[in-house]
Write a protein that holds these residues in place. Structure first.
Motif, mmCIF file in Angstrom:
data_model
loop_
_atom_site.group_PDB
_atom_site.id
_atom_site.type_symbol
_atom_site.label_atom_id
_atom_site.label_comp_id
_atom_site.label_asym_id
_atom_site.label_seq_id
_atom_site.Cartn_x
_atom_site.Cartn_y
_atom_site.Cartn_z
ATOM 1 N N GLN A 188 78.324 40.426 43.765
ATOM 2 C CA GLN A 188 77.807 41.307 42.733
ATOM 3 C C GLN A 188 76.495 41.942 43.181
ATOM 4 O OE1 GLN A 188 77.211 39.354 38.955
ATOM 5 N NE2 GLN A 188 76.193 41.129 38.038
ATOM 6 N N ALA A 246 77.067 44.686 45.767
ATOM 7 C CA ALA A 246 77.569 45.923 45.174
ATOM 8 C C ALA A 246 76.467 46.654 44.416
ATOM 9 C CB ALA A 246 78.744 45.624 44.257
ATOM 10 N N LEU A 249 74.921 50.399 45.334
ATOM 11 C CA LEU A 249 74.948 51.504 44.376
ATOM 12 C C LEU A 249 73.548 52.038 44.089
ATOM 13 C CD1 LEU A 249 77.666 50.091 41.950
ATOM 14 C CD2 LEU A 249 77.888 52.075 43.460
ATOM 15 N N GLN A 283 73.970 57.729 35.045
ATOM 16 C CA GLN A 283 75.218 57.497 35.765
ATOM 17 C C GLN A 283 75.175 56.148 36.482
ATOM 18 O OE1 GLN A 283 76.637 60.270 39.063
ATOM 19 N NE2 GLN A 283 76.391 61.662 37.327
ATOM 20 N N LEU A 289 75.624 53.156 34.300
ATOM 21 C CA LEU A 289 77.027 52.915 33.965
ATOM 22 C C LEU A 289 77.748 52.210 35.125
ATOM 23 C CD1 LEU A 289 79.449 53.108 32.180
ATOM 24 C CD2 LEU A 289 79.717 55.527 32.785
ATOM 25 N N HIS A 290 77.493 52.687 36.332
ATOM 26 C CA HIS A 290 78.102 52.047 37.500
ATOM 27 C C HIS A 290 77.724 50.564 37.567
ATOM 28 C CE1 HIS A 290 78.223 56.208 39.729
ATOM 29 N NE2 HIS A 290 79.096 56.118 38.762
ATOM 30 N N MET A 349 79.468 48.476 35.052
ATOM 31 C CA MET A 349 80.844 48.208 35.445
ATOM 32 C C MET A 349 80.914 47.016 36.389
ATOM 33 S SD MET A 349 82.578 52.032 35.708
ATOM 34 C CE MET A 349 82.992 51.599 37.324
ATOM 35 N N VAL A 350 80.015 46.996 37.345
ATOM 36 C CA VAL A 350 80.007 45.876 38.292
ATOM 37 C C VAL A 350 79.676 44.567 37.588
ATOM 38 C CG1 VAL A 350 78.826 44.892 40.294
ATOM 39 C CG2 VAL A 350 79.444 47.311 40.281
ATOM 40 N N THR A 410 79.928 43.764 34.400
ATOM 41 C CA THR A 410 81.011 43.382 33.500
ATOM 42 C C THR A 410 82.199 42.838 34.291
ATOM 43 O OG1 THR A 410 80.343 45.216 32.074
ATOM 44 C CG2 THR A 410 82.454 44.172 31.602
ATOM 45 N N GLY A 411 82.509 43.503 35.394
ATOM 46 C CA GLY A 411 83.618 43.063 36.233
ATOM 47 C C GLY A 411 83.372 41.686 36.820
ATOM 48 N N ALA A 412 82.162 41.438 37.247
ATOM 49 C CA ALA A 412 81.840 40.129 37.817
ATOM 50 C C ALA A 412 82.019 39.049 36.756
ATOM 51 C CB ALA A 412 80.407 40.137 38.346
ATOM 52 N N ALA A 429 83.955 39.153 34.108
ATOM 53 C CA ALA A 429 85.385 38.986 33.822
ATOM 54 C C ALA A 429 86.077 38.192 34.929
ATOM 55 C CB ALA A 429 86.043 40.352 33.659
ATOM 56 N N LEU A 430 85.739 38.509 36.168
ATOM 57 C CA LEU A 430 86.364 37.793 37.285
ATOM 58 C C LEU A 430 85.992 36.312 37.242
ATOM 59 C CD1 LEU A 430 86.093 40.204 40.367
ATOM 60 C CD2 LEU A 430 88.113 39.615 39.013
ATOM 61 N N LEU A 446 80.958 52.761 47.269
ATOM 62 C CA LEU A 446 81.089 51.463 47.933
ATOM 63 C C LEU A 446 81.916 51.575 49.208
ATOM 64 C CD1 LEU A 446 81.578 49.225 44.764
ATOM 65 C CD2 LEU A 446 79.611 49.235 46.304
ATOM 66 N N HIS A 488 84.268 43.808 46.031
ATOM 67 C CA HIS A 488 83.388 44.747 45.317
ATOM 68 C C HIS A 488 84.211 45.718 44.471
ATOM 69 C CE1 HIS A 488 80.092 44.209 48.627
ATOM 70 N NE2 HIS A 488 80.218 43.147 47.877
ATOM 71 N N MET A 494 85.669 44.179 41.436
ATOM 72 C CA MET A 494 84.674 44.018 40.380
ATOM 73 C C MET A 494 84.535 45.310 39.581
ATOM 74 S SD MET A 494 81.774 41.506 42.123
ATOM 75 C CE MET A 494 80.630 42.744 41.720
ATOM 76 N N THR A 520 87.824 45.921 37.535
ATOM 77 C CA THR A 520 87.901 44.988 36.411
ATOM 78 C C THR A 520 86.875 45.355 35.345
ATOM 79 O OG1 THR A 520 88.484 43.275 38.017
ATOM 80 C CG2 THR A 520 87.906 42.549 35.796
ATOM 81 N N GLY A 521 85.688 45.683 35.786
ATOM 82 C CA GLY A 521 84.633 46.063 34.855
ATOM 83 C C GLY A 521 84.996 47.307 34.065
ATOM 84 N N LEU A 568 85.297 47.454 30.063
ATOM 85 C CA LEU A 568 84.488 48.381 29.277
ATOM 86 C C LEU A 568 85.372 49.269 28.407
ATOM 87 C CD1 LEU A 568 81.600 49.553 31.675
ATOM 88 C CD2 LEU A 568 81.500 47.958 29.755
#
Lengths: 207, 207
Positions: A153, A156, A160, A182, A185-186, A189-190, A192-194, A196-197, B160, B186, B189, B192-193, B197
């Motif tokens: 995480q 990433a 970014l 922007q 938001l990116h 996403m990372v 939130t994704g981390a 969830a994973l 990325l 990456h 993530m 998934t994120g 969202l």
DNA sequence: TAAATTAGCTTACACATGTACTCTGAAACG
DNA sequence: CGTTTCAGAGTACATGTGTAAGCTAATTTA
């Protein structure tokens, strides 16, 4: 410190500052000549050698100063985050702010990161690695993230952020604001994704 | 095409190829001199002008060819994805593969993206923008993603991927494999994120 | 105070660069 | 076939570069 050493330090500073000042969107460090820097610093070209072995050595000194700026930035970000609020938003704002007041410091970092000198690339990468591991550690502690995920995480996120930084350098303020949104938001996403994973991972382990 | 035009095209090609061949980890396009390129192509320095106005024009030609490579890569990736399997994995593998067989094409794209020539940066950015919008469109259609999220997701993914590409260029094969795996994580993530969202968003809209 | 150190200067040189100008031979054209 | 076009070569020049060698004046040291 003697008068002599003091004057020497002053000239050395003048050289470093001259080099920083010559950087711009259309001028990279590697395009600067020893003579140009010496001229800007107000000394004879050959006197340059009293302070640095060559331009390379000057450049590495500048990258080191960039690392310093990066660490000061992290400290500032942590302090602000302690006061509460969205960590992501605070981080992005801090980054943009520090970048805005030290554009040329970021220029050399961002440019030489993908430059042609292996020594430069390594030096920049070392500074960025600091950043990553610090961030990973933070996420591990505060979000209770699994070490492997925290590391990924952080990687990433930093990628970014620095990439957005490179783009932001040459934008006017209003566009920069938009780019910051922007970026937020990116990053969300990372993050939130981390999260969830990690939950998926824990479910699997539990079953 | 006449004999004459044919020979001219051949020499022009020789110039472009000469320039590509001189690129390496320690040699960027902007560090190439007109004379060097002409020498490598086997023509007199002054004959260079029969084909390009200056080095800048040569460089832009090379960036255009890079864009072509990028589009071929996309097509290849889509074809493979149709056969089924993890889209992310397939994309990363395709990217790494194409990059490996055209390292210098990627070098000029990745380097000049953050270079000192505004024209170059714009040209590269234009090619990458293609990439992003294509990917956003794809995600919108196949994952049923909200347009705004799809766009942001595509931006993050492309950032990325290209960043990893820049790092991968100078690595040996085994390290590159590891970097590819890292990149896949990456990207997962981010994907998934974005999914999470979107669900959050839809819940809010529904209530 | 006498000797040693040294930051910065001046001069000098060899080298690479971009490009203006001119010429030539062969292909294209009418 | 005679004329025109033009890709490529050769020569030349002004300019910028890194850096070697030696000097000077002022600080530091003993």
């Amino acid at each position: 410190m003697g008068v002599r050493a003091q004057q020497k330090e002053k000239t050395r500073r003048a050289l470093v500052d001259a080099a920083f000042n010559q950087l711009s969107a259309e001028r990279s460090f590697s395009s600067l000549s020893l003579r140009e820097v010496a001229r800007e610093a107000g000394i004879a070209p050959t006197s340059f050698y009293r302070h640095f072995k060559d331009m390379n050595e000057l450049g590495l000194t500048m990258v080191d100063e960039g690392g310093l700026t990066l660490r000061q930035m992290m400290r500032k970000g942590r302090q602000r985050a302690e006061a509460g609020g969205s960590v992501i938003r605070i981080s992005v704002d801090t980054f943009m702010e520090v970048m805005e007041s030290n554009p040329n410091v970021f220029r050399i970092l961002l440019h030489e990161r993908s430059g042609t000198s292996a020594a430069f690339r390594a030096a920049v990468e070392r500074e960025i690695e600091h950043f990553i591991s610090e961030l990973a550690h933070y996420t591990e502690a505060h979000a209770n993230r699994h070490p492997v995920l925290a590391r990924a995480q952080a990687e990433a996120l930093v990628t970014l952020v620095f990439n957005a930084g490179a783009s932001a350098l040459d934008l006017k303020r209003s566009d920069r604001k938009q780019l910051a949104d922007q970026l937020v938001l990116h990053l969300r996403m990372v993050a939130t994704g981390a999260e969830a994973l990690q939950q998926k991972m824990e479910q699997k382990m539990g079953s």
